[in-house]
Design an enzyme around this catalytic site. Structure first.
Site, PDB file in Angstrom:
ATOM      1  N   HIS A 102      42.148  90.714   3.652  1.00 40.94           N
ATOM      2  CA  HIS A 102      42.293  89.327   3.213  1.00 40.94           C
ATOM      3  C   HIS A 102      40.878  88.800   3.025  1.00 40.94           C
ATOM      4  CE1 HIS A 102      44.030  85.043   4.059  1.00 40.94           C
ATOM      5  NE2 HIS A 102      43.458  85.166   2.886  1.00 40.94           N
ATOM      6  N   CYS A 158      45.839  86.954  11.550  1.00 38.56           N
ATOM      7  CA  CYS A 158      46.580  85.694  11.624  1.00 38.56           C
ATOM      8  C   CYS A 158      45.843  84.662  12.471  1.00 38.56           C
ATOM      9  CB  CYS A 158      47.965  85.938  12.214  1.00 38.56           C
ATOM     10  SG  CYS A 158      48.950  84.458  12.297  1.00 38.56           S
TER      11      CYS A 158
HETATM   12  C1  FMN Z   1      54.571  81.592   4.504  1.00 39.72           C
HETATM   13  C2  FMN Z   1      53.510  82.564   4.913  1.00 39.72           C
HETATM   14  C3  FMN Z   1      53.711  83.394   5.991  1.00 39.72           C
HETATM   15  C4  FMN Z   1      52.742  84.325   6.375  1.00 39.72           C
HETATM   16  N1  FMN Z   1      53.005  85.180   7.402  1.00 39.72           N
HETATM   17  C5  FMN Z   1      52.137  86.204   7.654  1.00 39.72           C
HETATM   18  C6  FMN Z   1      52.479  87.242   8.553  1.00 39.72           C
HETATM   19  O1  FMN Z   1      53.562  87.268   9.126  1.00 39.72           O
HETATM   20  N2  FMN Z   1      51.562  88.234   8.758  1.00 39.72           N
HETATM   21  C7  FMN Z   1      50.359  88.268   8.113  1.00 39.72           C
HETATM   22  O2  FMN Z   1      49.575  89.204   8.320  1.00 39.72           O
HETATM   23  N3  FMN Z   1      50.019  87.305   7.237  1.00 39.72           N
HETATM   24  C8  FMN Z   1      50.884  86.285   6.988  1.00 39.72           C
HETATM   25  N4  FMN Z   1      50.572  85.350   6.038  1.00 39.72           N
HETATM   26  C9  FMN Z   1      49.307  85.479   5.321  1.00 39.72           C
HETATM   27  C10 FMN Z   1      49.525  86.272   4.041  1.00 39.72           C
HETATM   28  O3  FMN Z   1      50.013  87.557   4.302  1.00 39.72           O
HETATM   29  C11 FMN Z   1      48.237  86.390   3.230  1.00 39.72           C
HETATM   30  O4  FMN Z   1      47.291  87.144   3.958  1.00 39.72           O
HETATM   31  C12 FMN Z   1      47.622  85.040   2.888  1.00 39.72           C
HETATM   32  O5  FMN Z   1      48.608  84.094   2.571  1.00 39.72           O
HETATM   33  C13 FMN Z   1      46.669  85.148   1.717  1.00 39.72           C
HETATM   34  O6  FMN Z   1      47.323  85.654   0.580  1.00 39.72           O
HETATM   35  P1  FMN Z   1      47.773  84.709  -0.648  1.00 39.72           P
HETATM   36  O7  FMN Z   1      46.536  84.006  -1.102  1.00 39.72           O
HETATM   37  O8  FMN Z   1      48.336  85.641  -1.653  1.00 39.72           O
HETATM   38  O9  FMN Z   1      48.757  83.727  -0.108  1.00 39.72           O
HETATM   39  C14 FMN Z   1      51.523  84.399   5.669  1.00 39.72           C
HETATM   40  C15 FMN Z   1      51.315  83.553   4.583  1.00 39.72           C
HETATM   41  C16 FMN Z   1      52.284  82.651   4.192  1.00 39.72           C
HETATM   42  C17 FMN Z   1      52.035  81.768   3.007  1.00 39.72           C
END
Ligand code: FMN
Ligand code: NAG
Ligand code: NAG
Length: 492
Positions: free
Chosen positions: A185, A118
């Site tokens: 990621h 994060c």
């Molecule tokens: C609204 C939101 C909240 C997120 N909260 C977290 C979280 O609590 N912990 C975490 O490891 N990643 C968090 N992420 C990151 C996502 O888990 C993910 O790694 C990142 O969005 C990339 O994936 P995507 O391209 O499918 O969105 C968050 C992402 C979004 C959009």
């Protein structure tokens, strides 16, 4: 016998691939941890639409440890039989605090995840998430301790380094410390587009002997399938794709109201749910429609009860359905692959727009609104063209009023034949049937019910599965072998 068997089973902590196979039931469609967004109701909705495994939002280990209310609100009150397998995610930077918090959480989930990805946390607290990816000794200590002390496996969610070699060593270090599953990621800040993480997923997966989930910009079921096929990862995790289309893992793009209504229903059935989460979900689901119906966007931001949020969602549905019923819907100006009322990925504007976000977006919104009105006007004028043709032409000599320059019907997006009036896919019957069959979807306007039929079949199968599962769990050990074989045969 059943009790003894269960307690022995519980004592032997499963590791790596065994954990993935048995506890996670070979989960490959995974909903990401999302602060304020992967709450119980959303997880249940996602599970009903194809997700195999969900994560809680990231919880702060320190707050979790000291605040009983926080524990109740974010985990204990969200316990639900349907909501398994479930992984609880923490951010932490102190091994003792992390272990103490995880001990208080382990009985409510199937694994504990440590958030190492994060980036926002850097600014906020200075010492969490991705920041820790340079503190290998500390990480080793946290993971090793968790692996020793917890009754459930420890997993990690990481971000890649620019350097693939370094990412690989990082993953191996975590594995060696006792991490039982890794989510990678795979997108660095500068990367855009689907499948950008493919190289790092591939390398990490090859370098470790624990299951790997790939994460980053997975927006379509085809991305999921390609990713698993090309990189050999065990699963694929989605965050934004899931928020905009909770049926992503079903390979469907349903009408937004179908998802919104179902979500609100789940929220009603599992109170209490923080209204700010519900509001945020509705904003994301209705994102494209709200670009057009600004009055309802304001309404959605302002209302203060679940029932009034549901009412706004209903008004949005009615607006869309009116638009569909009028049948003069044309959105040539829109770059969206589907009409705005269909769940679809939200493609972010390129970074240079983001720097002046407010202005550019407002401008875009206005133009779209304007163009839409122009479009409706021209459609209308096409109908009364013969009467007013001369008059209009004299007023606006440069405008082309020739009727044959305008489509008389709305074309099927695929073959150009007339599309079905209320087809959810905006296709003609032939193309709709192919698509609905492929995506196991319904199109009521074309009388197609693939989804309904599949669901009925699935319900029957899962009932049989459950019966077999129950027998398996409560039979004496010697017959287990037989039951397991049965189950495998059945699944094959
Ligand atoms: C609204 C939101 C909240 C997120 N909260 C977290 C979280 O609590 N912990 C975490 O490891 N990643 C968090 N992420 C990151 C996502 O888990 C993910 O790694 C990142 O969005 C990339 O994936 P995507 O391209 O499918 O969105 C968050 C992402 C979004 C959009
Ligand atoms: C709802 O969630 C927000 C954001 O996490 C939080 O600030 C607020 O305190 C929560 N409200 C309730 C009633 O739990
Ligand atoms: C529902 O929303 C509409 C449109 O905003 C509003 O006119 C109506 O009063 C609302 N009804 C209820 C019961 O809240």
């Amino acid at each position: 016998v059943c009790l003894i068997y269960l307690s022995v089973y519980k004592m032997a902590k499963l590791q790596g691939f065994d954990f993935w196979r048995k506890t996670l039931k070979e989960a490959c469609f995974v909903v990401a941890p999302m602060v304020d967004q992967s709450e119980l109701a959303w997880r249940l909705l996602s599970r009903r639409h194809g997700a195999h495994l969900c994560y809680t939002p990231m919880l702060h280990a320190q707050v979790f440890l000291r605040d009983a209310n926080y524990r109740r609100e974010n985990l204990y009150n969200e316990v639900c039989e349907e909501d398994r397998p479930l992984i609880t995610q923490f951010c932490a930077n102190d091994p003792d605090v992390f272990i103490q918090a995880a001990l208080l959480a382990q009985n409510y989930c199937d694994a504990i995840d440590l958030n190492l990805g994060c980036p926002q946390m850097i600014a906020k607290r200075g010492h969490y998430g991705a920041f820790l990816q340079d503190e290998w000794e500390l990480l080793q200590k946290m993971v090793r301790l968790a692996n020793e002390k917890l009754s459930v496996p420890i997993t990690c969610k990481i971000r890649v380094f620019e350097d693939i070699e370094k990412t690989v060593s990082y993953a191996q270090m975590l594995e060696k410390a006792g991490c039982q599953l890794l989510t990678v990621h795979g997108r660095t800040k500068d990367q855009k587009g689907a499948m950008t993480g493919i190289a790092s997923w591939d390398h990490v997966r090859e370098a470790v002997n624990i299951p790997v989930f790939a994460n980053g910009n997975i927006q379509h079921l085809t991305d999921v399938e390609r990713c698993i096929k090309e990189t050999g990862v065990q699963g694929v995790m989605s965050a934004e794709g899931n928020l905009h289309n909770p049926a992503l893992f079903e390979g469907r793009s349903p009408p937004v109201w179908e998802m919104a209504d179902e979500y609100i229903e789940v929220v009603r059935q599992h109170p209490p749910c923080n209204l700010s989460y519900v509001r945020a979900h509705l904003f994301k689901l209705w994102h494209h429609t709200l670009q057009i119906h600004h009055d309802l966007r304001e309404e959605l931001a302002k209302v203060k009860t679940l029932e009034s949020l549901a009412n706004v969602s209903k008004q949005l549905r009615l607006r869309c359905q009116e638009e569909i019923a009028r049948g003069n819907y044309m959105d040539k100006e829109s770059s969206l692959p589907f009409p705005h009322w269909i769940c679809q990925p939200y493609v972010r504007p390129p970074p240079k727009d983001v720097s002046v976000k407010g202005k550019v977006q407002d401008k875009e919104v206005k133009t779209t609104g304007c163009q839409k009105r122009v479009l409706e006007d021209t459609t209308l004028s096409a109908q009364i063209l013969s009467k007013n043709k001369q008059k209009k032409r004299s007023r606006n000599p440069n405008k082309n009023f020739s009727p044959d320059q305008k489509p008389k019907y709305i074309k099927c997006e695929q073959c150009g034949n007339p599309k079905g009036n209320k087809c959810v896919f905006n296709l003609c019957r032939g193309c709709c049937k192919k698509k609905a069959y492929k995506e196991v979807a319904n199109c009521l306007s074309h009388g197609l019910k693939f989804k309904t039929k599949a669901e009925a079949k699935k319900a029957q199968e899962s009932k049989r599965d459950a019966e077999i599962e129950m027998e398996k769990n409560c039979s004496p050990p010697q017959s287990l072998q037989h039951q397991t074989t049965l189950l495998q045969e059945y699944k094959a």
